[in-house]
Design an enzyme around this catalytic site. Structure first.
Site, PDB file in Angstrom:
ATOM      1  N   SER A  14      80.762  46.563  28.694  1.00 32.54           N
ATOM      2  CA  SER A  14      81.045  45.716  29.858  1.00 32.54           C
ATOM      3  C   SER A  14      81.642  44.373  29.460  1.00 32.54           C
ATOM      4  O   SER A  14      82.656  43.934  30.007  1.00 32.54           O
ATOM      5  CB  SER A  14      79.763  45.497  30.657  1.00 32.54           C
ATOM      6  OG  SER A  14      79.224  46.719  31.098  1.00 32.54           O
ATOM      7  N   GLY A  15      81.033  43.700  28.487  1.00 38.44           N
ATOM      8  CA  GLY A  15      81.508  42.383  28.075  1.00 38.44           C
ATOM      9  C   GLY A  15      82.832  42.446  27.350  1.00 38.44           C
ATOM     10  O   GLY A  15      83.724  41.618  27.579  1.00 38.44           O
ATOM     11  N   CYS A  42      75.850  50.489  29.636  1.00 42.54           N
ATOM     12  CA  CYS A  42      75.686  50.529  31.092  1.00 42.54           C
ATOM     13  C   CYS A  42      76.285  51.785  31.694  1.00 42.54           C
ATOM     14  O   CYS A  42      75.640  52.492  32.455  1.00 42.54           O
ATOM     15  CB  CYS A  42      76.320  49.283  31.722  1.00 42.54           C
ATOM     16  SG  CYS A  42      76.247  49.291  33.526  1.00 42.54           S
ATOM     17  N   CYS A  47      72.781  51.796  33.142  1.00 45.54           N
ATOM     18  CA  CYS A  47      72.794  51.511  34.579  1.00 45.54           C
ATOM     19  C   CYS A  47      73.302  52.661  35.444  1.00 45.54           C
ATOM     20  O   CYS A  47      72.633  53.073  36.395  1.00 45.54           O
ATOM     21  CB  CYS A  47      73.661  50.275  34.871  1.00 45.54           C
ATOM     22  SG  CYS A  47      73.561  48.966  33.656  1.00 45.54           S
ATOM     23  N   LYS A  50      71.494  56.264  34.986  1.00 45.90           N
ATOM     24  CA  LYS A  50      70.100  56.087  35.399  1.00 45.90           C
ATOM     25  C   LYS A  50      70.002  55.924  36.910  1.00 45.90           C
ATOM     26  O   LYS A  50      69.110  56.496  37.549  1.00 45.90           O
ATOM     27  CB  LYS A  50      69.504  54.882  34.678  1.00 45.90           C
ATOM     28  CG  LYS A  50      68.023  54.670  34.911  1.00 45.90           C
ATOM     29  CD  LYS A  50      67.481  53.581  33.993  1.00 45.90           C
ATOM     30  CE  LYS A  50      68.231  52.280  34.195  1.00 45.90           C
ATOM     31  NZ  LYS A  50      67.720  51.190  33.323  1.00 45.90           N
ATOM     32  N   GLY A 175      58.000  48.269  29.988  1.00 42.15           N
ATOM     33  CA  GLY A 175      59.123  47.461  30.446  1.00 42.15           C
ATOM     34  C   GLY A 175      59.906  48.167  31.529  1.00 42.15           C
ATOM     35  O   GLY A 175      59.559  49.272  31.955  1.00 42.15           O
ATOM     36  N   TYR A 176      61.019  47.555  31.947  1.00 41.79           N
ATOM     37  CA  TYR A 176      61.728  48.123  33.091  1.00 41.79           C
ATOM     38  C   TYR A 176      62.330  49.492  32.780  1.00 41.79           C
ATOM     39  O   TYR A 176      62.400  50.356  33.668  1.00 41.79           O
ATOM     40  CB  TYR A 176      62.800  47.150  33.597  1.00 41.79           C
ATOM     41  CG  TYR A 176      64.044  47.041  32.760  1.00 41.79           C
ATOM     42  CD1 TYR A 176      65.141  47.840  33.022  1.00 41.79           C
ATOM     43  CD2 TYR A 176      64.125  46.138  31.704  1.00 41.79           C
ATOM     44  CE1 TYR A 176      66.282  47.753  32.249  1.00 41.79           C
ATOM     45  CE2 TYR A 176      65.258  46.044  30.935  1.00 41.79           C
ATOM     46  CZ  TYR A 176      66.348  46.855  31.207  1.00 41.79           C
ATOM     47  OH  TYR A 176      67.470  46.766  30.427  1.00 41.79           O
ATOM     48  N   ILE A 177      62.740  49.746  31.533  1.00 43.24           N
ATOM     49  CA  ILE A 177      63.304  51.053  31.198  1.00 43.24           C
ATOM     50  C   ILE A 177      62.234  52.133  31.297  1.00 43.24           C
ATOM     51  O   ILE A 177      62.449  53.192  31.899  1.00 43.24           O
ATOM     52  CB  ILE A 177      63.945  51.026  29.798  1.00 43.24           C
ATOM     53  CG1 ILE A 177      65.157  50.090  29.776  1.00 43.24           C
ATOM     54  CG2 ILE A 177      64.365  52.432  29.363  1.00 43.24           C
ATOM     55  CD1 ILE A 177      65.784  49.914  28.412  1.00 43.24           C
ATOM     56  N   VAL A 179      59.439  51.989  32.997  1.00 38.39           N
ATOM     57  CA  VAL A 179      59.006  52.093  34.396  1.00 38.39           C
ATOM     58  C   VAL A 179      60.013  52.899  35.213  1.00 38.39           C
ATOM     59  O   VAL A 179      59.641  53.777  35.996  1.00 38.39           O
ATOM     60  CB  VAL A 179      58.808  50.688  34.996  1.00 38.39           C
ATOM     61  CG1 VAL A 179      58.717  50.754  36.516  1.00 38.39           C
ATOM     62  CG2 VAL A 179      57.548  50.043  34.417  1.00 38.39           C
ATOM     63  N   GLU A 180      61.279  52.610  35.043  1.00 39.09           N
ATOM     64  CA  GLU A 180      62.296  53.330  35.818  1.00 39.09           C
ATOM     65  C   GLU A 180      62.298  54.817  35.495  1.00 39.09           C
ATOM     66  O   GLU A 180      62.346  55.660  36.408  1.00 39.09           O
ATOM     67  CB  GLU A 180      63.673  52.718  35.556  1.00 39.09           C
ATOM     68  CG  GLU A 180      63.841  51.355  36.206  1.00 39.09           C
ATOM     69  CD  GLU A 180      65.163  50.693  35.901  1.00 39.09           C
ATOM     70  OE1 GLU A 180      65.589  49.829  36.689  1.00 39.09           O
ATOM     71  OE2 GLU A 180      65.791  51.022  34.863  1.00 39.09           O
ATOM     72  N   ARG A 197      50.778  48.524  26.819  1.00 36.27           N
ATOM     73  CA  ARG A 197      49.942  47.707  25.946  1.00 36.27           C
ATOM     74  C   ARG A 197      49.221  46.601  26.706  1.00 36.27           C
ATOM     75  O   ARG A 197      48.370  45.925  26.152  1.00 36.27           O
ATOM     76  CB  ARG A 197      50.805  47.087  24.836  1.00 36.27           C
ATOM     77  CG  ARG A 197      51.430  48.098  23.893  1.00 36.27           C
ATOM     78  CD  ARG A 197      50.389  48.803  23.054  1.00 36.27           C
ATOM     79  NE  ARG A 197      49.651  47.886  22.197  1.00 36.27           N
ATOM     80  CZ  ARG A 197      50.038  47.536  20.974  1.00 36.27           C
ATOM     81  NH1 ARG A 197      51.158  48.018  20.470  1.00 36.27           N
ATOM     82  NH2 ARG A 197      49.307  46.710  20.252  1.00 36.27           N
ATOM     83  N   HIS A 437      66.906  41.763  63.339  1.00 37.82           N
ATOM     84  CA  HIS A 437      65.722  42.486  63.777  1.00 37.82           C
ATOM     85  C   HIS A 437      66.095  43.852  64.334  1.00 37.82           C
ATOM     86  O   HIS A 437      67.067  43.979  65.073  1.00 37.82           O
ATOM     87  CB  HIS A 437      64.998  41.679  64.854  1.00 37.82           C
ATOM     88  CG  HIS A 437      63.723  42.297  65.300  1.00 37.82           C
ATOM     89  ND1 HIS A 437      62.581  42.300  64.530  1.00 37.82           N
ATOM     90  CD2 HIS A 437      63.421  42.962  66.452  1.00 37.82           C
ATOM     91  CE1 HIS A 437      61.624  42.928  65.182  1.00 37.82           C
ATOM     92  NE2 HIS A 437      62.101  43.336  66.348  1.00 37.82           N
ATOM     93  N   GLU A 442      64.583  40.386  57.295  1.00 35.04           N
ATOM     94  CA  GLU A 442      64.271  39.268  58.188  1.00 35.04           C
ATOM     95  C   GLU A 442      62.950  38.605  57.843  1.00 35.04           C
ATOM     96  O   GLU A 442      62.709  37.443  58.215  1.00 35.04           O
ATOM     97  CB  GLU A 442      64.253  39.731  59.639  1.00 35.04           C
ATOM     98  CG  GLU A 442      63.047  40.545  60.031  1.00 35.04           C
ATOM     99  CD  GLU A 442      62.986  40.844  61.525  1.00 35.04           C
ATOM    100  OE1 GLU A 442      63.212  39.908  62.320  1.00 35.04           O
ATOM    101  OE2 GLU A 442      62.709  42.009  61.888  1.00 35.04           O
TER     102      GLU A 442
END
Length: 448
Positions: A14-15, A42, A47, A50, A175-177, A179-180, A197, A437, A442
């Site tokens: 990406s970068g 990614c 990203c 996943k 971590g997020y990986i 968990v996902e 941990r 609404h 909201e």
């Protein structure tokens, strides 16, 4: 001195791609090297694939929800091979898009690995080329802990290569990986056990997010075990045994173990020592302009280990190009960057966590507005799903320091709120905004 290129980019993630394309628009001669698929982690191992798996994992719940709305029960089966093939086809398409983008921008692509020989020389395809400036954008890689049997485990990179669906998977890491993937595999029908941990998953996130995501995961059937000592992994004729020590004394029979305990900058065989590039704490050391200790060598993205997010790497790359070739000196701002965890339930955040805000401004200076509720969608779905929205506010200035959410579409909602925080919004600005609404979003403008 004359060089073959004004800029040579090592790494087409990406970068790297963002920097190469932006630099080329300023009329400089640019080349980029990538020995793997274009797009980096990614697009190929993170990203995008996943998120496609996240979408796939949500259908069973949708089938169930439909019954509460009057639809007949759906008898459906899941085919792992079909999903993996569809994802791979999409990644192939995206690689073609990136290749076309580079061609259109006039960036020369070397589909090979590159190595630095000296501050202005790169070796590639058994030949050497020179460049006035070198940009390193090689990303990171998943690491494995040094424990018995670790050779039998896989990393997040391998999840998209599995040819069959694990019946029971153990995931090491909270971590997020981790968990996902725990939520993905659970949604797809695998039995999931996650080893962490600490008391809660998602270290580094606001405590309300951590507790609510973990509660939701366990409610959905994921078994989360806190371990003090790492497990021992043994290969058996039927699969793997994950042996837990300390207070557990339990052996878990599985067919797959995923290690998701962190990532490191991918600096192996890059030749940084040949150019005297400084490494600090395992990452390439750079200043605010992404410049290394060598004035013509730069680095962006995960290999610098600043904030390892795809949009950050893209912005770092473009800021580098604007500064070095566009006459527009600018730096990347790392404040109020929104982050999402595509778990089930989903979580997203921007700005300061509550405990960080209290630490920075003082406990009495912070006021927290929070609401937890069942969204309208689930009032008839039959599922007990909850949403949490939260604002962290500095009382004296009324400035909103952080916004946090757990629930469906959290990422989409927090993305909009991130603009408000970037502009310095106050709680009164939220209060003065008319809500849409009925919607979950909201709730952010009705918190009192």
């Amino acid at each position: 001195m004359s060089y073959d290129y004004d800029l040579f980019v090592i790494g087409a993630g990406s970068g790297g791609i963002a920097a190469a394309r932006r630099s080329a628009t300023y009329g400089v001669k640019v080349a980029i090297a990538e020995g793997n698929r274009l797009g980096g982690t990614c697009v190929n191992r993170g990203c995008i694939p996943k998120k496609l798996m996240v979408y796939a994992s949500h259908f069973p719940a949708l089938f169930q929800d439909a019954r509460g709305y009057g639809w007949s029960a759906v008898e459906s089966t899941f085919d792992w091979k079909t999903m993996i093939t569809a994802i791979d086809n999409e990644l192939t398409r995206l690689n073609g898009v990136y290749r076309k983008m580079l061609e259109t921008s006039g960036v020369e692509l070397f589909p090979s690995y590159a190595k630095i020989i000296d501050p202005h020389t790169i070796e590639i395809d058994n030949r050497q080329v020179t460049a006035d400036k070198i940009l390193i954008a090689v990303g990171g890689y998943p690491v494995k802990p040094d424990i018995p049997g670790i050779e039998y485990t896989i990393t997040s990179d391998d999840m998209f290569l599995l040819q069959s669906q694990p019946k029971h998977i153990v995931i090491m890491g909270g971590g997020y990986i981790g968990v996902e993937f725990a939520c993905i595999m659970n949604g797809l029908g695998s039995q999931v056990t996650q080893l962490i941990r600490r008391d809660l998953v998602l270290r580094g996130f606001d405590d309300d997010i951590r507790s609510m995501v973990q509660e939701g995961m366990e409610q959905h059937g994921i078994r989360i075990i806190r371990v003090d000592d790492p497990p021992v992994i043994e290969k058996t004729s039927d699969g793997l045994n994950v042996i837990l020590g300390d207070t557990h004394q339990e052996t878990i029979a599985v067919d797959t173990v995923l290690t998701a305990v962190g990532r490191k900058p991918n600096l192996n065989n890059l030749g940084l020592e040949n150019a005297g590039v400084e490494i600090k704490n395992g990452a390439i050391a750079v200043n605010q302009y992404s410049e290394t200790n060598q004035p013509n060598i730069f680095a962006v993205g995960d290999c610098t280990d600043r904030m390892n997010l795809t949009p950050v790497a893209i912005n770092e790359g473009r800021a580098f190009a604007d500064t070095q070739f566009g006459g527009k000196s600018r730096t990347m701002c790392y404040e109020n960057i929104p982050t999402a965890v595509f778990s089930t339930p989903e979580a997203a955040t921007v700005g300061l966590m509550e405990d960080r805000a209290r630490e920075e401004f003082g406990n009495e200076a912070i006021k927290v507005y929070r609401a937890k509720f069942k969204p309208t969608y689930h009032s008839v779905s039959g599922r007990d799903e909850r949403v949490m929205v939260k604002l962290v506010v500095e009382e004296d200035t009324d400035k909103v320091l952080g916004a946090h959410m757990v629930g469906e579409n959290a990422a989409e909602i927090i993305q909009g709120i991130a603009i408000a925080l970037k502009m310095g919004a106050k709680k009164s600005d939220f209060d003065g905004t008319v809500g849409l609404h009925p919607s979950i979003a909201e709730e952010f403008v009705t918190l009192r």
